[in-house]
Scaffold this motif. Sequence first.
Motif, short mmCIF file in Angstrom:
data_model
loop_
_atom_site.label_atom_id
_atom_site.label_comp_id
_atom_site.label_asym_id
_atom_site.label_seq_id
_atom_site.Cartn_x
_atom_site.Cartn_y
_atom_site.Cartn_z
N GLY A 84 26.08 22.28 52.09
CA GLY A 84 24.70 22.33 51.60
C GLY A 84 24.46 23.42 50.59
O GLY A 84 23.85 23.20 49.54
N ALA A 85 24.93 24.63 50.90
CA ALA A 85 24.73 25.75 49.98
C ALA A 85 25.48 25.53 48.68
O ALA A 85 24.98 25.85 47.59
CB ALA A 85 25.20 27.05 50.64
N MET A 86 26.67 24.94 48.77
CA MET A 86 27.44 24.70 47.55
C MET A 86 26.77 23.64 46.67
O MET A 86 26.69 23.79 45.45
CB MET A 86 28.87 24.29 47.89
CG MET A 86 29.76 24.13 46.68
SD MET A 86 31.54 24.08 47.09
CE MET A 86 31.88 25.85 47.16
N PHE A 90 25.37 24.10 42.80
CA PHE A 90 25.74 23.22 41.69
C PHE A 90 24.52 22.57 41.06
O PHE A 90 24.42 22.45 39.84
CB PHE A 90 26.73 22.15 42.18
CG PHE A 90 28.15 22.51 41.93
CD1 PHE A 90 28.85 21.99 40.85
CD2 PHE A 90 28.81 23.41 42.77
CE1 PHE A 90 30.17 22.35 40.61
CE2 PHE A 90 30.12 23.77 42.55
CZ PHE A 90 30.82 23.24 41.46
N ALA A 91 23.58 22.15 41.90
CA ALA A 91 22.40 21.46 41.39
C ALA A 91 21.61 22.36 40.44
O ALA A 91 21.21 21.92 39.35
CB ALA A 91 21.51 21.01 42.55
N TYR A 135 31.64 32.34 46.71
CA TYR A 135 32.30 31.09 46.36
C TYR A 135 31.41 30.09 45.62
O TYR A 135 31.78 29.58 44.55
CB TYR A 135 32.86 30.43 47.62
CG TYR A 135 34.06 31.13 48.20
CD1 TYR A 135 35.34 30.83 47.77
CD2 TYR A 135 33.91 32.10 49.19
CE1 TYR A 135 36.44 31.48 48.30
CE2 TYR A 135 34.99 32.75 49.73
CZ TYR A 135 36.27 32.44 49.28
OH TYR A 135 37.35 33.09 49.80
N SER A 136 30.28 29.77 46.17
CA SER A 136 29.45 28.71 45.60
C SER A 136 28.87 29.09 44.25
O SER A 136 28.88 28.29 43.31
CB SER A 136 28.32 28.35 46.58
OG SER A 136 28.84 27.84 47.78
N TYR A 137 28.37 30.31 44.15
CA TYR A 137 27.77 30.77 42.89
C TYR A 137 28.84 30.85 41.80
O TYR A 137 28.64 30.37 40.68
CB TYR A 137 27.11 32.12 43.10
CG TYR A 137 26.39 32.66 41.89
CD1 TYR A 137 25.18 32.10 41.47
CD2 TYR A 137 26.90 33.74 41.17
CE1 TYR A 137 24.52 32.59 40.36
CE2 TYR A 137 26.24 34.24 40.06
CZ TYR A 137 25.04 33.66 39.66
OH TYR A 137 24.39 34.15 38.56
#
Length: 221
Positions: A84-86, A90-91, A135-137
């Motif tokens: 969800g966080a990733m 991205f969105a 990671y996600s950012y």
Amino acid sequence: MEKALIIGASGGIGQAVAGALRARGVAVTGLSRSADGLDVTRESAVEAALGRLDGPYDLILVATGALEINGAQPEKALKHVTAGAMMDQFALNCIGPSLILKHGVRLLPRDRRAVFAALSARVGSIGDNGFGGWYSYRTAKAALNQMIHTAAIELGRSHREAICVALHPGTVRTAFTEKYLARHPSVPPEDAAENLLGVIDGLTPDKTGLFLDWRGKSVPW
């Protein structure tokens, strides 16, 4: 008179850039979620908002983005990564600017110099990542950099004087970064805006497709 379109114009950097441009006599159009209800992650909203505008714009700057979304903090370890966080990262940090670019091409002139710039981040660099984490950012910003680089190639065929770049503004004192500044050197949004505009002013078509910092220096991919 020159014209500029600032997406994310109510944020710290976007607002400062818009103010600096207006002080120069530039006609600035600003759009944001808080002021105009523009959700850059929804293509229908982007298409409608940009479809109401008349170009051409000499500058389109995308200053949207977030480090924390829905309360999810940057991950310190793999065990903290969630789908969800990733997807949220991205969105907002990749898909949003990509949609602005897709629907903003028609607003760029074909017969003269124009700049499309999106705010990226040095932590999105793969080659300059010596610390790990976030990671996600990091991954979303790396994806944005690839979008900008790839789009620059296509734009070069139809808009020969256009410049499409990803810009790292440095560490700026805004609500976006206040929890993470610690003792890192930082500048107020007004200084960041002047730094970014200084880089934009000096861009030439041979610089299209690059990832540059606030000094105009190339950042490793």
